[in-house]
Design an enzyme around this catalytic site. Structure first.
Site, PDB file in Angstrom:
ATOM      1  N   LYS A 175      23.194 -37.142 -12.626  1.00  0.00           N
ATOM      2  CA  LYS A 175      22.819 -35.787 -13.010  1.00  0.00           C
ATOM      3  C   LYS A 175      21.504 -35.458 -12.333  1.00  0.00           C
ATOM      4  O   LYS A 175      20.669 -36.327 -12.085  1.00  0.00           O
ATOM      5  CB  LYS A 175      22.713 -35.622 -14.525  1.00  0.00           C
ATOM      6  CG  LYS A 175      21.562 -36.305 -15.215  1.00  0.00           C
ATOM      7  CD  LYS A 175      20.237 -35.611 -15.149  1.00  0.00           C
ATOM      8  CE  LYS A 175      20.366 -34.155 -15.517  1.00  0.00           C
ATOM      9  NZ  LYS A 175      19.048 -33.459 -15.229  1.00  0.00           N
ATOM     10  N   THR A 186      16.238 -40.850  -8.517  1.00  0.00           N
ATOM     11  CA  THR A 186      16.195 -39.449  -8.868  1.00  0.00           C
ATOM     12  C   THR A 186      17.012 -39.164 -10.112  1.00  0.00           C
ATOM     13  O   THR A 186      18.176 -39.513 -10.185  1.00  0.00           O
ATOM     14  CB  THR A 186      16.684 -38.556  -7.708  1.00  0.00           C
ATOM     15  OG1 THR A 186      16.531 -37.199  -8.076  1.00  0.00           O
ATOM     16  CG2 THR A 186      18.103 -38.831  -7.347  1.00  0.00           C
ATOM     17  N   GLU A 266      18.853 -26.341  -8.210  1.00  0.00           N
ATOM     18  CA  GLU A 266      18.657 -25.102  -8.958  1.00  0.00           C
ATOM     19  C   GLU A 266      18.402 -23.894  -8.056  1.00  0.00           C
ATOM     20  O   GLU A 266      17.417 -23.852  -7.318  1.00  0.00           O
ATOM     21  CB  GLU A 266      17.484 -25.260  -9.927  1.00  0.00           C
ATOM     22  CG  GLU A 266      17.770 -26.248 -11.038  1.00  0.00           C
ATOM     23  CD  GLU A 266      16.537 -26.590 -11.853  1.00  0.00           C
ATOM     24  OE1 GLU A 266      16.725 -27.158 -12.937  1.00  0.00           O
ATOM     25  OE2 GLU A 266      15.405 -26.310 -11.406  1.00  0.00           O
ATOM     26  N   ASN A 385      13.603 -21.792 -13.628  1.00  0.00           N
ATOM     27  CA  ASN A 385      12.542 -22.660 -14.120  1.00  0.00           C
ATOM     28  C   ASN A 385      11.526 -21.943 -14.998  1.00  0.00           C
ATOM     29  O   ASN A 385      10.844 -22.564 -15.795  1.00  0.00           O
ATOM     30  CB  ASN A 385      11.863 -23.354 -12.936  1.00  0.00           C
ATOM     31  CG  ASN A 385      12.700 -24.493 -12.400  1.00  0.00           C
ATOM     32  OD1 ASN A 385      12.725 -25.589 -12.949  1.00  0.00           O
ATOM     33  ND2 ASN A 385      13.433 -24.233 -11.336  1.00  0.00           N
TER      34      ASN A 385
END
Length: 390
Positions: A175, A186, A266, A385
């Site tokens: 993920k 990561t 993202e 974010n």
């Protein structure tokens, strides 16, 4: 295609109520043996989450019988209570698996814990602990996909990979969609194999793989407090592959997962492959690649489909790498727009319509090279974010 592709593993993914939206948020992966060898690499961020501290201790023993992972909360920067909650989580997993009569003795010291989500918030243990019982009851040799889904946070898709050859298999799940700038690994990754190998061999292969895969992903320059990559071996195939074959299989799975992380970053609209060639050393190549990857002006230019090679040169110039500014060359999508530190081919020849953008930076100094993957900077990234905590 996931952590249960290899023999000897079962997994589950369920909704425990940790996430307010009711989506799956708790995964359990169990090594059913006969071997329980394991290795792991973790974030090099000096601010580490409680589950990282716990799992680092577990991995020192080289044995992992189970991994419990939750999304919906990072359990980072939560003080002594956060570590106590991690310990309680491992204890609960061991107790529940013992009660399930799986034919092995489970203890908390062999249970790795991983968490992901918002930093600075305690986990709802009144939901997580009962959720472990539910997950244990749902364990299945076909549960790998459910587990991969349960560890998603801002991921839009779950991520799995597999390599199988000569009677043994390596499979994995990951993920990650933000805070992708690791020092060793990561986000959350679990890789499994049914090869019969000891923990020292697993550790060697995992570190070699992460060095050129997860460690070369640099989406946004932000390093997580929770990064965890685990490699578990059940030995269930009875096969002992040559180290080189096994290491390449692990590297292939890690590389596939790392590429999927970049592809799901993202808000990104472009995946940027940055290859630095002609470097004096590999360290120089990596430093230059990271500098290019983290240049926000360049990332904005890529988003606008502008082949602005000047921003590549300015990023190179901030590093300590060995190079002569008058010998630098830059190609964007195979068009050498900069030659010998000056104007090269016509920039109008560069097409940037595709999702993938390739940047090649030639330092003209040596033979070393490295590849870093990055993304463009978009308004969607800023929005996601800025709204994340809500």
């Amino acid at each position: 295609m996931s952590v249960t592709a290899a023999q000897g593993f079962s997994a589950a993914g369920i909704a425990a109520g940790i996430k307010a939206n009711g989506n799956p948020d708790l995964a359990l992966v169990v090594n059913n043996g006969p071997k329980l060898a394991a290795a792991g690499v973790f974030t090099s961020n000096r601010v580490k989450a409680a589950p990282v501290h716990w799992s680092e201790q577990v991995l020192r023993g080289g044995t992992v019988s189970a991994v419990v992972l939750n999304s919906g909360g990072a359990n980072a920067c939560t003080g002594p209570k956060g570590f106590q909650d991690t310990h309680a989580t491992a204890e609960k997993v061991a107790a529940v698996l013992d009660q399930a009569g799986l034919g092995a003795d489970f203890n908390a010291g062999e249970v790795a814990v991983a968490s992901t989500g918002l930093i600075g918030v305690l986990l709802p243990m009144d939901k997580l602990l009962p959720g472990i019982e539910t997950a244990a009851a749902a364990l299945s040799e076909n549960g790998g996909e459910d587990a991969a889904i349960a560890i998603k946070t801002t991921d839009t898709v779950h991520k799995t990979a597999m390599v199988s050859q000569d009677g043994w298999t390596v499979g994995g799940m990951a993920k990650g969609a933000g805070m992708l700038a690791p020092g060793l690994a990561t986000m959350l990754v679990v890789v499994t194999t049914d090869a019969d190998l000891d923990s020292a061999t697993l550790d060697r292969a995992l570190r070699a793989a992460t060095r050129t895969t997860f460690d070369r992903v640099d989406s946004d320059g932000c390093m997580s407090t929770n990064d965890t990559v685990l490699l578990l071996a059940s030995g269930a195939s009875g096969r002992v592959p040559a180290y080189e074959e096994f290491a390449e299989a692990v590297r292939t799975v890690c590389g596939d997962l790392a590429r999927q992380l970049i592809g799901d970053a993202e808000g990104a609209s472009k995946d940027i492959r940055i290859e630095v060639v002609g470097a004096a050393t590999e360290d120089d190549a990596v430093e230059v690649g990271r500098s290019i990857a983290r240049n926000n002006l360049l990332k904005c230019a890529i988003h606008g489909e502008d082949p602005n090679w000047g921003r590549v040169l300015s990023a190179i110039g901030t590093t300590k790498a060995a190079f002569d500014p008058d010998r630098l060359n830059v190609a964007i999508n195979d068009v050498w727009v900069c030659k010998n530190g000056s104007v090269g081919e016509d920039r109008d020849l560069v097409s940037m319509k595709d999702r993938e953008v390739r940047i090649t930076a030639d330092l003209s100094t040596g033979e070393a090279s490295a590849v870093i993957w990055a993304n463009d900077l978009t308004a969607d990234y800023v929005h996601e974010n800025s709204a994340y905590s809500s």
